[in-house]
Structure formats: structure tokens, C-alpha cells
Design a protein around this motif. Structure first.
Motif, mmCIF file in Angstrom:
data_model
loop_
_atom_site.group_PDB
_atom_site.id
_atom_site.type_symbol
_atom_site.label_atom_id
_atom_site.label_comp_id
_atom_site.label_asym_id
_atom_site.label_seq_id
_atom_site.Cartn_x
_atom_site.Cartn_y
_atom_site.Cartn_z
ATOM 1 N N UNK A 87 0.826 -1.202 0.000
ATOM 2 C CA UNK A 87 0.000 0.000 0.000
ATOM 3 C C UNK A 87 0.862 1.254 0.000
ATOM 4 N N UNK A 88 1.909 1.272 0.817
ATOM 5 C CA UNK A 88 2.777 2.450 0.916
ATOM 6 C C UNK A 88 3.528 2.716 -0.382
ATOM 7 N N UNK A 89 3.797 1.654 -1.156
ATOM 8 C CA UNK A 89 4.521 1.816 -2.414
ATOM 9 C C UNK A 89 3.580 1.938 -3.608
ATOM 10 N N UNK A 90 2.285 2.080 -3.340
ATOM 11 C CA UNK A 90 1.268 2.245 -4.385
ATOM 12 C C UNK A 90 1.239 1.070 -5.348
ATOM 13 N N UNK A 91 1.492 -0.127 -4.829
ATOM 14 C CA UNK A 91 1.477 -1.324 -5.669
ATOM 15 C C UNK A 91 0.148 -2.065 -5.601
ATOM 16 N N UNK A 92 -0.817 -1.505 -4.924
ATOM 17 C CA UNK A 92 -2.133 -2.124 -4.846
ATOM 18 C C UNK A 92 -3.049 -1.315 -3.955
ATOM 19 N N UNK A 93 -4.305 -1.175 -4.362
ATOM 20 C CA UNK A 93 -5.263 -0.429 -3.544
ATOM 21 C C UNK A 93 -6.416 -1.310 -3.072
ATOM 22 N N UNK A 94 -6.297 -2.621 -3.304
ATOM 23 C CA UNK A 94 -7.295 -3.581 -2.831
ATOM 24 C C UNK A 94 -6.513 -4.802 -2.366
ATOM 25 N N UNK A 95 -6.201 -4.836 -1.080
ATOM 26 C CA UNK A 95 -5.243 -5.788 -0.530
ATOM 27 C C UNK A 95 -5.913 -6.668 0.516
ATOM 28 N N UNK A 96 -6.024 -7.943 0.200
ATOM 29 C CA UNK A 96 -6.603 -8.920 1.117
ATOM 30 C C UNK A 96 -5.479 -9.746 1.727
ATOM 31 N N UNK A 108 -0.983 -2.375 14.743
ATOM 32 C CA UNK A 108 -0.959 -0.989 15.225
ATOM 33 C C UNK A 108 -0.680 -0.022 14.081
ATOM 34 N N UNK A 109 0.200 -0.425 13.155
ATOM 35 C CA UNK A 109 0.480 0.420 11.990
ATOM 36 C C UNK A 109 -0.764 0.561 11.119
ATOM 37 N N UNK A 110 -1.512 -0.513 10.970
ATOM 38 C CA UNK A 110 -2.751 -0.457 10.192
ATOM 39 C C UNK A 110 -3.757 0.477 10.845
ATOM 40 N N UNK A 111 -3.919 0.350 12.158
ATOM 41 C CA UNK A 111 -4.893 1.185 12.866
ATOM 42 C C UNK A 111 -4.524 2.666 12.791
ATOM 43 N N UNK A 112 -3.240 2.965 12.719
ATOM 44 C CA UNK A 112 -2.784 4.357 12.719
ATOM 45 C C UNK A 112 -2.853 5.004 11.343
ATOM 46 N N UNK A 113 -3.170 4.244 10.310
ATOM 47 C CA UNK A 113 -3.142 4.757 8.939
ATOM 48 C C UNK A 113 -4.537 4.633 8.325
ATOM 49 N N UNK A 114 -5.258 5.735 8.275
ATOM 50 C CA UNK A 114 -6.636 5.700 7.783
ATOM 51 C C UNK A 114 -6.706 5.260 6.334
ATOM 52 N N UNK A 115 -5.752 5.691 5.504
ATOM 53 C CA UNK A 115 -5.761 5.296 4.097
ATOM 54 C C UNK A 115 -5.543 3.803 3.955
ATOM 55 N N UNK A 116 -4.609 3.250 4.720
ATOM 56 C CA UNK A 116 -4.354 1.805 4.668
ATOM 57 C C UNK A 116 -5.578 1.032 5.129
ATOM 58 N N UNK A 117 -6.239 1.508 6.175
ATOM 59 C CA UNK A 117 -7.428 0.804 6.686
ATOM 60 C C UNK A 117 -8.525 0.730 5.638
ATOM 61 N N UNK A 118 -8.574 1.709 4.743
ATOM 62 C CA UNK A 118 -9.613 1.723 3.711
ATOM 63 C C UNK A 118 -9.329 0.725 2.594
ATOM 64 N N UNK A 119 -8.091 0.253 2.496
ATOM 65 C CA UNK A 119 -7.703 -0.582 1.358
ATOM 66 C C UNK A 119 -7.199 -1.968 1.743
ATOM 67 N N UNK A 120 -7.035 -2.242 3.034
ATOM 68 C CA UNK A 120 -6.494 -3.524 3.485
ATOM 69 C C UNK A 120 -7.538 -4.264 4.299
ATOM 70 N N UNK A 121 -7.710 -5.534 4.002
ATOM 71 C CA UNK A 121 -8.642 -6.409 4.719
ATOM 72 C C UNK A 121 -7.862 -7.570 5.312
ATOM 73 N N UNK A 122 -8.118 -7.896 6.570
ATOM 74 C CA UNK A 122 -7.437 -9.017 7.213
ATOM 75 C C UNK A 122 -8.420 -10.170 7.398
#
Length: 407
Positions: A87-96, A108-122
Motif C-alpha cells: 500500500x505504501x509503495x502504491x502497488x495495490x489499492x485492494x489488498x486482502x 498498530x500500523x494499520x490502525x494508525x493509517x486511515x488510508x491503509x485501513x480503507x484498502x487492506x482487509x485481514x
């Protein structure tokens, strides 16, 4: 010894001509083969979009090349830290992230990054996963997107054998629906997807060479499993959609695209190995990927007649520890590993008629058994493009070459 069979100059050997200036060991990606494989996966998917399995590539250039093609959408990651990096390297915006995580720092890094939370699913499959996330993030944490994993192994008898991968404990539609209710009732989580990997179909070749009885048994298991799974997954998705809207239902793998795409409850497929064509995917009747990733090792010894010793080469694939996890000599044709040494840490002997014509300094090309693990051995892949064999290949970094190791 002449070594002419392995040295550059053979008119048929694009790989040799394009890499004549390189000293092995090195690895190459045949882009024509990669693109042909990518097109064939789309054909086999029958119009259902394919999520790219990153663990089978472990190279951002290849992930992005696949995603740029029609028919591909999103990345299936194997690590939350990996998903954050992509996500940080703009290599994907839909990451499962298709495997549950216990990486508290990454959470914790995921929770702190609103943009990442919108594009990453665990992925989660138990209350223990929800508890771990809550413990890592604390009360009142931001909403985390989660995907429920359904166990899609085959159990022909209620108390009989488990045929498939040992993944989620959620096997029945009722179990999955109850867990979905638990997620929806829990603050800080948003249930957006369902996934299930039918490894007994997608990851087991139905035509293992030299084993006709095993092949017949596998085909019977796979056919019956596909019928049972289609009904069970459809009912599971129906129940969960009755509770909440889902963004995606992911299923399948390289070996099961046809059967999984026929399941109308599935909205997307997953594939990665079929882009590369490792040796484990030679044993399917319905399709045959072209070998797109190869590596070359130098001959460093001639211990005796009919044997040549290569430098390094112990790139053994993970899994069952059986001979099919060993790399396979590919070119020159007719070479084989020895039973006593196999592929070694610092040397790999090969036998066969062609070995007698190899000299010190010549090359032997090999294929890995699995798709992505070779990238853990090389910091870069050299790209070869048919029609441009006189140009030096471009080198692109693997994950390792970018200083990344996700386990």
C-alpha cells in the motif's frame, strides 16, 4: 570438454542469448511466457476477476504487470506487513491478507493509517483473532476491515477424514453465520468479505506422472468435492448476505479456476502460481502453464563421466518434504538430480547424457517446484522479452532486493 550445448549461441535458446553477459547464479523472467500464462488464466476464469496471489510472485514489478491486464483485480497478500508495504509503495489499492495475523506491530500500523485501513482487509476465522486485534489496539480502536474464512476442505463422512488444507475451523454454513453475527456485533470490525481456498482441487495436480491409480483417486475426490462445496459455499454466502452486504467472495486457485468460477456465489478468484509455471503445476490435465521463471547455475566440477556438479542450487520448496519439492533441471534436456545429494547448499550434481558434454563454466537452467519461493533466493529477476533478445535484460528487484522479508 566443449560445453557448446550449454553456452550462448544456440539459435533456439533465447535465454542464453539474452543473458550471455551475466555470471550465474541468476534468475530470469520470460515475459512472453508470463503474459501468455496471464492471458490463459483469464480465459480459464470465464469472466470472473482474478486476485493476484502475491506469495507466488514476491516481486512488485510482476504483481503490477499482472494487475495492469484486463481480468485482474486486487492482491491476495500473505502477510499484513507485506500489505502495508504494498500500500505504501502504491502497488495495490485492494489488498486482502489471506492468512490470519498475530503481528501486533503491523496491526498498530494499520490502525494508525486511515488510508491503509480503507484498502487492506485481514482474514479471521475465530473469536481468538478478534480478541488478539482488540488486545493489540486497545478499546475504541478504529474499524478494521475483516474477511471471514470458510473451511472448504472435503469431509465425505461427518466424522471421517479431512481432505484439504488445515485452515479455518468454520466448516458448516451455520458455524460461519454464527461467527459472522459475532463480528457484526463487535465494535471496531467491519465484515466485508468471505474466502475459502479449496486446496484439494486447486493445489493438487490431477495427472501425477507415473501414478495412474493416484490420478484416478484424485479426480474422483476433486469431482465430488467440487459438487459438495458449491452447495455448501452458496448456502454459507446466502446466510451471511442475509446479515450484511459483502464486497467480495473469494475462492479457488490456479488449479481450480474452471470449477470455482462456475460457483455463482463466488465474485472473484485467486491465482498466482499459474503466472509463473513452476513444476508442481505440470501435473494437470486441463492446462499447462509455460515456464516463465527460470534460474541458471554454473558448472564448477566434473567429478567423473556422465556427471557435472553445479554451484549452489539447494532451492527446495516448502511443503511435504517429498521429491516433488526439489528443483528440476530444465536445460540442457536429459539431466537429473542424484538421489544421494539432490539439490545442495553449495553444490548440486546432475547426471544424464547431456552432463558428459558440459564443461566447467557452462550453465544449467533449472525450474523451481513452487512459484514465489525462488524470489527469496535472488535479489533481482532479469527480464527477457522475446523479440528483444539482443538487448540486455532489465533487472527488477524481488522483495528481497528491496530489503523486504515477510517470513
Amino acid at each position: 570438454m566443449s560445453g557448446t550445448l550449454a553456452r550462448p549461441g544456440g539459435g533456439h535458446d533465447l535465454h542464453e542469448r539474452a543473458t550471455a553477459h551475466l555470471d550465474p547464479p541468476f534468475a530470469v523472467v520470460d515475459l512472453a511466457a508470463f503474459d501468455a500464462n496471464a492471458a490463459d488464466l483469464v480465459r480459464r476464469a470465464g469472466g470472473v476477476p482474478i486476485r493476484v496471489a502475491s506469495k507466488s510472485l514476491r516481486c512488485r514489478y510482476l504483481i503490477e504487470r499482472a494487475l495492469a491486464r484486463p481480468g485482474y483485480r486486487g492482491v491476495m497478500c500473505y502477510s499484513l506487513a507485506e500489505a502495508l508495504w504494498l500500500h505504501a509503495t502504491a502497488s495495490g489499492d485492494d489488498l486482502l491478507v489471506a492468512y490470519p495475523t498475530a503481528d501486533r506491530g503491523a496491526l498498530r500500523a494499520l490502525a494508525a493509517d486511515a488510508a491503509a485501513r480503507a484498502h487492506i482487509t485481514v482474514t479471521v476465522d475465530s473469536v481468538a483473532h478478534l480478541d488478539l486485534i482488540d488486545a493489540a489496539l486497545g478499546a475504541g480502536h478504529p474499524e478494521i476491515r475483516v474477511c471471514l474464512e470458510l473451511d472448504v476442505s472435503w469431509r465425505p463422512l461427518a466424522r471421517g477424514p479431512h481432505i484439504g488444507t488445515l485452515r479455518s475451523p468454520l466448516h458448516t454454513p451455520a458455524q460461519a453465520a454464527r461467527f459472522a453475527e459475532t463480528i457484526l456485533a463487535r465494535p471496531g470490525f467491519s465484515l466485508v468479505g468471505v474466502m475459502g481456498y479449496e486446496g484439494q482441487i486447486a493445489g493438487l495436480g490431477d495427472a501425477p506422472p507415473g501414478h495412474p491409480v493416484r490420478a484416478a483417486v484424485l479426480r474422483l475426490i476433486q469431482a465430488r468435492s467440487a459438487v459438495e462445496l458449491r452447495q455448501r459455499r452458496a448456502e454459507t454466502v446466502r446466510r451471511i448476505r442475509g446479515l450484511t452486504a459483502l464486497e467480495f467472495v473469494n475462492g479457488g486457485g490456479t488449479g481450480s479456476l474452471e470449477s470455482t468460477s462456475g460457483d455463482k456465489s463466488v465474485t472473484e478468484l485467486a491465482a498466482g502460481s499459474g503466472l509463473v509455471g513452476p513444476t508442481l503445476f505440470d501435473a494437470y490435465r486441463a492446462f499447462r502453464p509455460r515456464p516463465a521463471v527460470l534460474y541458471a547455475l554454473p558448472v564448477v566440477r566434473r567429478p567423473g563421466p556422465g556427471v557435472a556438479t553445479l554451484f549452489s542450487g539447494g532451492y527446495v520448496a516448502s511443503g511435504t518434504g517429498t521429491p516433488d519439492r526439489l528443483p528440476s533441471p530444465f536445460r540442457p534436456a536429459g539431466l537429473r538430480l542424484t538421489r544421494t545429494e539432490g539439490a545442495g547448499e553449495v553444490q548440486t550434481p546432475v547426471r544424464g547424457a547431456a552432463a558428459g558434454r558440459l564443461g566447467v563454466g557452462d550453465r544449467v537452467w533449472l525450474r523451481h517446484a513452487k512459484a514465489g519461493e525462488l524470489a527469496e533466493r535472488f535479489t533481482e529477476y532479469h527480464l527477457i522479452n522475446e523479440g528483444h533478445e539482443r538487448a540486455e535484460p532489465v533487472a527488477v528487484p524481488t522483495y528481497r532486493g528491496e530489503g523486504q522479508c515477510f517470513g
